[in-house]
Design a protein around this motif. Structure first.
Motif, PDB file in Angstrom:
ATOM      1  N   SER A 295       6.441 117.908  43.011  1.00 33.95           N
ATOM      2  CA  SER A 295       6.867 118.025  44.416  1.00 33.95           C
ATOM      3  C   SER A 295       6.731 116.690  45.148  1.00 33.95           C
ATOM      4  O   SER A 295       6.021 115.794  44.701  1.00 33.95           O
ATOM      5  N   ILE A 296       7.451 116.601  46.273  1.00 34.18           N
ATOM      6  CA  ILE A 296       7.315 115.460  47.193  1.00 34.18           C
ATOM      7  C   ILE A 296       6.996 116.056  48.563  1.00 34.18           C
ATOM      8  O   ILE A 296       7.789 116.828  49.108  1.00 34.18           O
ATOM      9  N   ARG A 297       5.822 115.736  49.098  1.00 33.49           N
ATOM     10  CA  ARG A 297       5.479 116.201  50.451  1.00 33.49           C
ATOM     11  C   ARG A 297       5.806 115.094  51.432  1.00 33.49           C
ATOM     12  O   ARG A 297       5.617 113.921  51.115  1.00 33.49           O
ATOM     13  N   TYR A 298       6.227 115.474  52.641  1.00 27.85           N
ATOM     14  CA  TYR A 298       6.486 114.407  53.609  1.00 27.85           C
ATOM     15  C   TYR A 298       5.958 114.770  54.986  1.00 27.85           C
ATOM     16  O   TYR A 298       5.907 115.932  55.384  1.00 27.85           O
ATOM     17  N   PHE A 299       5.509 113.715  55.680  1.00 23.20           N
ATOM     18  CA  PHE A 299       4.792 113.840  56.950  1.00 23.20           C
ATOM     19  C   PHE A 299       5.360 112.828  57.938  1.00 23.20           C
ATOM     20  O   PHE A 299       5.745 111.725  57.553  1.00 23.20           O
ATOM     21  N   GLU A 300       5.369 113.219  59.203  1.00 25.34           N
ATOM     22  CA  GLU A 300       5.788 112.289  60.251  1.00 25.34           C
ATOM     23  C   GLU A 300       4.538 111.784  60.973  1.00 25.34           C
ATOM     24  O   GLU A 300       3.644 112.570  61.309  1.00 25.34           O
ATOM     25  N   ILE A 301       4.479 110.471  61.183  1.00 25.83           N
ATOM     26  CA  ILE A 301       3.330 109.877  61.878  1.00 25.83           C
ATOM     27  C   ILE A 301       3.749 109.573  63.316  1.00 25.83           C
ATOM     28  O   ILE A 301       4.742 108.881  63.546  1.00 25.83           O
ATOM     29  N   THR A 302       3.012 110.136  64.284  1.00 26.50           N
ATOM     30  CA  THR A 302       3.350 109.927  65.705  1.00 26.50           C
ATOM     31  C   THR A 302       2.094 109.560  66.486  1.00 26.50           C
ATOM     32  O   THR A 302       1.000 109.468  65.925  1.00 26.50           O
ATOM     33  N   ASP A 303       2.264 109.380  67.807  1.00 23.91           N
ATOM     34  CA  ASP A 303       1.122 109.058  68.670  1.00 23.91           C
ATOM     35  C   ASP A 303       0.461 110.310  69.245  1.00 23.91           C
ATOM     36  O   ASP A 303      -0.478 110.211  70.022  1.00 23.91           O
ATOM     37  N   GLU A 304       1.002 111.492  68.904  1.00 25.16           N
ATOM     38  CA  GLU A 304       0.412 112.729  69.437  1.00 25.16           C
ATOM     39  C   GLU A 304      -0.468 113.380  68.374  1.00 25.16           C
ATOM     40  O   GLU A 304      -0.128 113.365  67.194  1.00 25.16           O
ATOM     41  N   ALA A 305      -1.591 113.984  68.827  1.00 24.47           N
ATOM     42  CA  ALA A 305      -2.442 114.739  67.886  1.00 24.47           C
ATOM     43  C   ALA A 305      -1.591 115.825  67.232  1.00 24.47           C
ATOM     44  O   ALA A 305      -0.700 116.381  67.889  1.00 24.47           O
ATOM     45  N   PRO A 306      -1.812 116.137  65.980  1.00 27.08           N
ATOM     46  CA  PRO A 306      -2.808 115.587  65.038  1.00 27.08           C
ATOM     47  C   PRO A 306      -2.364 114.297  64.343  1.00 27.08           C
ATOM     48  O   PRO A 306      -2.913 113.960  63.307  1.00 27.08           O
ATOM     49  N   TYR A 307      -1.396 113.589  64.901  1.00 27.63           N
ATOM     50  CA  TYR A 307      -0.962 112.240  64.465  1.00 27.63           C
ATOM     51  C   TYR A 307      -0.207 112.216  63.135  1.00 27.63           C
ATOM     52  O   TYR A 307       0.766 111.498  62.986  1.00 27.63           O
ATOM     53  N   VAL A 308      -0.674 112.968  62.144  1.00 30.55           N
ATOM     54  CA  VAL A 308       0.067 113.078  60.880  1.00 30.55           C
ATOM     55  C   VAL A 308       0.573 114.518  60.793  1.00 30.55           C
ATOM     56  O   VAL A 308      -0.209 115.451  60.578  1.00 30.55           O
ATOM     57  N   HIS A 309       1.886 114.696  60.996  1.00 35.08           N
ATOM     58  CA  HIS A 309       2.462 116.046  61.097  1.00 35.08           C
ATOM     59  C   HIS A 309       3.182 116.406  59.805  1.00 35.08           C
ATOM     60  O   HIS A 309       4.109 115.698  59.385  1.00 35.08           O
ATOM     61  N   TYR A 310       2.755 117.510  59.210  1.00 34.85           N
ATOM     62  CA  TYR A 310       3.411 117.964  57.981  1.00 34.85           C
ATOM     63  C   TYR A 310       4.838 118.400  58.317  1.00 34.85           C
ATOM     64  O   TYR A 310       5.069 119.151  59.261  1.00 34.85           O
ATOM     65  N   LEU A 311       5.827 117.916  57.545  1.00 35.72           N
ATOM     66  CA  LEU A 311       7.218 118.310  57.766  1.00 35.72           C
ATOM     67  C   LEU A 311       7.652 119.364  56.758  1.00 35.72           C
ATOM     68  O   LEU A 311       8.039 120.469  57.124  1.00 35.72           O
ATOM     69  N   ASN A 312       7.581 118.996  55.466  1.00 36.76           N
ATOM     70  CA  ASN A 312       8.053 119.939  54.455  1.00 36.76           C
ATOM     71  C   ASN A 312       7.671 119.436  53.072  1.00 36.76           C
ATOM     72  O   ASN A 312       7.124 118.347  52.927  1.00 36.76           O
ATOM     73  N   THR A 313       7.992 120.240  52.051  1.00 38.23           N
ATOM     74  CA  THR A 313       7.768 119.844  50.660  1.00 38.23           C
ATOM     75  C   THR A 313       9.048 120.067  49.882  1.00 38.23           C
ATOM     76  O   THR A 313       9.659 121.137  49.984  1.00 38.23           O
ATOM     77  N   TYR A 314       9.447 119.052  49.136  1.00 43.65           N
ATOM     78  CA  TYR A 314      10.544 119.240  48.181  1.00 43.65           C
ATOM     79  C   TYR A 314       9.886 119.626  46.851  1.00 43.65           C
ATOM     80  O   TYR A 314       9.014 118.917  46.342  1.00 43.65           O
ATOM     81  N   SER A 315      10.283 120.777  46.315  1.00 45.30           N
ATOM     82  CA  SER A 315       9.672 121.251  45.066  1.00 45.30           C
ATOM     83  C   SER A 315      10.707 121.360  43.963  1.00 45.30           C
ATOM     84  O   SER A 315      11.874 121.644  44.219  1.00 45.30           O
ATOM     85  N   SER A 316      10.247 121.123  42.743  1.00 49.23           N
ATOM     86  CA  SER A 316      11.119 121.291  41.576  1.00 49.23           C
ATOM     87  C   SER A 316      10.253 121.824  40.440  1.00 49.23           C
ATOM     88  O   SER A 316       9.048 122.010  40.598  1.00 49.23           O
ATOM     89  N   LYS A 317      10.866 122.041  39.276  1.00 53.49           N
ATOM     90  CA  LYS A 317      10.090 122.600  38.159  1.00 53.49           C
ATOM     91  C   LYS A 317       9.444 121.520  37.309  1.00 53.49           C
ATOM     92  O   LYS A 317       8.393 121.700  36.732  1.00 53.49           O
ATOM     93  N   GLU A 318      10.114 120.346  37.205  1.00 53.58           N
ATOM     94  CA  GLU A 318       9.662 119.318  36.265  1.00 53.58           C
ATOM     95  C   GLU A 318       8.695 118.330  36.921  1.00 53.58           C
ATOM     96  O   GLU A 318       8.931 117.875  38.025  1.00 53.58           O
ATOM     97  N   PRO A 319       7.604 117.959  36.213  1.00 52.86           N
ATOM     98  CA  PRO A 319       6.698 116.949  36.776  1.00 52.86           C
ATOM     99  C   PRO A 319       7.322 115.559  36.754  1.00 52.86           C
ATOM    100  O   PRO A 319       8.197 115.276  35.948  1.00 52.86           O
ATOM    101  N   GLN A 320       6.865 114.695  37.665  1.00 59.32           N
ATOM    102  CA  GLN A 320       7.426 113.335  37.732  1.00 59.32           C
ATOM    103  C   GLN A 320       6.508 112.335  37.025  1.00 59.32           C
ATOM    104  O   GLN A 320       5.304 112.368  37.194  1.00 59.32           O
ATOM    105  N   ARG A 321       7.130 111.441  36.235  1.00 58.34           N
ATOM    106  CA  ARG A 321       6.387 110.397  35.523  1.00 58.34           C
ATOM    107  C   ARG A 321       6.268 109.133  36.376  1.00 58.34           C
ATOM    108  O   ARG A 321       5.439 108.266  36.123  1.00 58.34           O
ATOM    109  N   GLY A 322       7.157 109.008  37.342  1.00 57.18           N
ATOM    110  CA  GLY A 322       7.188 107.832  38.211  1.00 57.18           C
ATOM    111  C   GLY A 322       8.241 108.069  39.273  1.00 57.18           C
ATOM    112  O   GLY A 322       8.925 109.099  39.264  1.00 57.18           O
ATOM    113  N   MET A 323       8.380 107.112  40.200  1.00 60.69           N
ATOM    114  CA  MET A 323       9.297 107.334  41.326  1.00 60.69           C
ATOM    115  C   MET A 323       9.805 106.006  41.880  1.00 60.69           C
ATOM    116  O   MET A 323       9.037 105.072  42.071  1.00 60.69           O
TER     117      MET A 323
END
Length: 476
Positions: A295-323
C-alpha cells in the motif's frame, strides 16, 4: 442544535481529500525486469520525464537498466544495461538539471556518473563520464543538489558524507566527524542550504554543509531501534518516519526552532518495513511507501492541528520491492495527475497514477503552481562560496516538453594547482598531489644525482669497450 455547533465544519476542507491512486493498464507496465535482490533500504528506482532506471540483478559486478518512458511492455532480455561497477549498485539518482545524466553508488566504494543517450544503445554502457573515489566502504546513498549545477552528495558505510563537483570530478567538502554510526538517509532542503540526516545512533541531525556544522540535533525522535527516515517539508519543518518502542510504525513532524517536542506524532501500524517518504512540495502531500508493503498511504501537511492529516491509502495485492517518484514536470496535467509512482515487483515495474477528480478539462492552476524546472539556479563554485538560490520555476500550463540531450562536460583541473578540500583528505578521483616545496627540491636533487651516476657509468662502459677492442685486435 445551537447555531455555533451547526456552523462548525464536520469535514476538513481540502482539494486533496479525494486524491485516488490507480494502476495503469497491463500493456503500460514494464515487464520481465530482474529487480535487484540486494538487502538495502534504497528505493532501487529513479525516474524523470524521459527515462525509467531500475537497479537489476547482474552476474559479476553491479548494473542498472535504463528504459525510455514510452518503452512499455515486455523488456527484451538482451536490452543493454549500464555496467561499470565491480560490485552491486545500491542507489541511483537522476540529475535534476539534465535528464540524460544519472549517478550510481555501489558496494565497490565508488560513485559513477553516466550520460544516457536519447536513443537506445546497442551495447551495454560501460564507460562513466566520471568516477568519484573517496569512500573507504560501500556507498549506499547519493543525492543531487536541488539548485546548484553538478553538485552531488554521497554517503557511505564509512559514516562519511562527501560533496562532489561532478563538472571537475573533485571533492568539494567532506563531512567527517559528524556521524558515529551508519547513515540511514540524507535529504536536502528546498534551496540546498541545509541537509537532514538520520543515523543508526538514533539521532536526526540538521547540518549546514558549507560551515560543516550541526545546527540542530534530536536524539530518539522515535523510541524504536529500527531505521528512521527524515525529509525536509515546507517552511523548513522536518518529517520523520520510524518505530515506537512497541515496534509500531510512526510518523512525526518537527520544528527546527523547537526540536525537543514534535508538532505531531502519530502511530500507524505494526508492520516492520521501513517507510520511505516521498514529498510533493506543491501540494504539501507526503506519500509513505513501506518496503514489503502493498500500500501507499498519503497525508497532507498543513498549519492546522493535527498538522499531519491522513488522506487515503492506495492498496494492492502485491508487495513493493522499491519505488520511483516522478518529478512534477513529468506528470500529465490534462488528467489532473498530481503524482506518479513506479512500483517495483519481483519481475516488473508498475506505474501508479494519483489523480484529483475534476469535472473540467481546463488547466487546474490551483493543483499546479509553478514548479522547479530543469535549469540550475547556481554554479557549483557560487554555492560553495556561500550563495543560496531558490529553484527556478516553470509553469505546467501547456505541459512540459523534455529538453534534448545536453552533454555533461567534465573538465579535470590541473592536479598541481589543486588545494585540498576542507576536512580530512582522502583518496579521490583527481589523486593526491600536494607536493611541498622542500619535497619537490629533494626529488629534483635525487634526479640530478641519478643523471650524474648514469653518465659516469656510461663513460666507464665506453672505456672498457675500447680496452676490449684493443685486446681482441692484438690477438687476431
Amino acid at each position: 442544535c445551537p447555531p455555533a455547533a451547526m456552523s462548525r465544519r464536520v469535514v476538513r476542507q481540502s482539494k486533496f481529500r479525494h486524491v485516488f491512486g490507480q494502476p495503469v493498464k497491463a500493456d503500460q507496465m514494464y515487464e520481465d525486469i530482474r529487480v535487484s535482490k540486494v538487502t538495502c533500504d534504497s528505493s532501487f528506482c529513479a525516474v524523470n520525464p524521459k527515462f525509467l532506471a531500475i537497479i537489476v540483478e547482474s552476474g559479476g559486478g553491479g548494473a542498472f537498466i535504463v528504459l525510455p518512458l514510452a518503452k512499455t511492455g515486455r523488456v527484451d532480455k538482451n536490452h543493454p544495461l549500464v555496467t561499470g561497477h565491480t560490485a552491486p549498485v545500491l542507489d541511483i539518482d537522476w540529475c535534476p538539471h539534465n535528464d540524460n545524466v544519472i549517478a550510481s553508488a555501489s558496494e565497490d566504494t565508488t560513485v559513477m556518473v553516466w550520460q544516457i543517450p536519447d536513443y537506445v544503445p546497442v551495447r551495454n554502457i560501460t564507460e562513466p563520464v566520471v568516477t568519484l573515489e573517496g569512500h573507504s566502504k560501500r556507498v549506499s546513498i547519493i543525492s543531487w543538489h536541488p539548485t546548484a549545477r553538478n553538485v552531488l552528495l554521497s554517503a557511505g558505510c564509512d559514516n562519511l558524507v562527501i560533496l562532489w563537483n561532478v563538472g571537475t570530478g573533485e571533492m568539494l567538502l567532506a563531512l567527517d566527524d559528524m556521524h558515529t554510526d551508519l547513515i540511514y538517509n540524507v535529504g536536502w532542503n528546498r534551496n540546498g542550504s541545509l541537509l537532514v540526516t538520520t543515523c543508526k545512533d538514533k539521532k536526526v541531525r540538521v547540518i549546514d554543509p558549507r560551515k560543516q556544522q550541526i545546527i540542530a540535533e534530536k536524539t530518539k525522535p522515535h523510541d524504536g531501534t529500527r531505521p528512521i527516515r527524515a525529509i525536509f517539508v515546507a517552511d523548513g519543518k522536518i518529517f520523520t518516519t520510524g518505530f515506537s518502542r512497541m515496534s509500531e510504525r510512526q510518523l512525526g513532524l518537527w520544528d527546527l526552532n523547537n526540536f525537543e517536542e514534535p508538532i505531531a506524532l502519530q502511530e500507524m501500524d505494526t508492520s516492520n518495513g521501513v517507510l520511505l517518504p516521498f514529498y510533493d512540495a506543491d501540494s504539501s502531500i507526503v506519500y509513505l511507501c513501506g518496503k514489503g508493503d502493498s500500500s501507499i498511504r498519503y497525508f497532507e501537511i498543513t498549519d492546522e492541528a493535527p498538522y499531519v492529516h491522513y488522506l487515503n491509502t492506495y492498496s494492492s495485492k502485491e508487495p513493493q520491492r522499491g519505488m520511483g517518484f516522478m518529478p512534477k514536470r513529468g506528470l500529465d496535467v490534462s488528467k489532473c495527475e498530481i503524482a506518479r509512482f513506479f512500483k517495483l515487483h519481483e519481475r516488473k515495474c508498475e506505474p501508479i497514477v494519483m489523480t484529483v477528480p475534476r469535472k473540467s478539462d481546463l488547466f487546474q492552476d490551483d493543483l499546479y503552481p509553478d514548479t522547479p524546472g530543469p535549469e540550475p539556479a547556481l554554479e557549483a563554485d557560487e554555492w560553495l562560496s556561500g550563495k543560496d538560490a531558490e529553484p527556478i520555476l516553470i509553469s505546467l500550463r501547456d505541459g512540459y516538453v523534455p529538453i534534448k540531450n545536453r552533454e555533461l562536460k567534465v573538465v579535470k583541473k590541473n592536479i598541481l594547482d589543486s588545494k585540498p578540500p576542507p576536512g580530512p583528505r582522502r583518496r579521490h578521483s583527481t589523486c593526491d598531489s600536494d607536493f611541498s616545496q622542500p619535497g619537490l627540491e629533494e626529488v629534483l636533487e635525487e634526479i640530478r644525482a641519478l643523471k650524474e651516476t648514469v653518465q659516469a657509468q656510461e663513460k666507464r662502459i665506453s672505456d672498457l669497450e675500447n680496452k676490449l677492442g684493443q685486446f681482441t685486435n692484438g690477438t687476431d
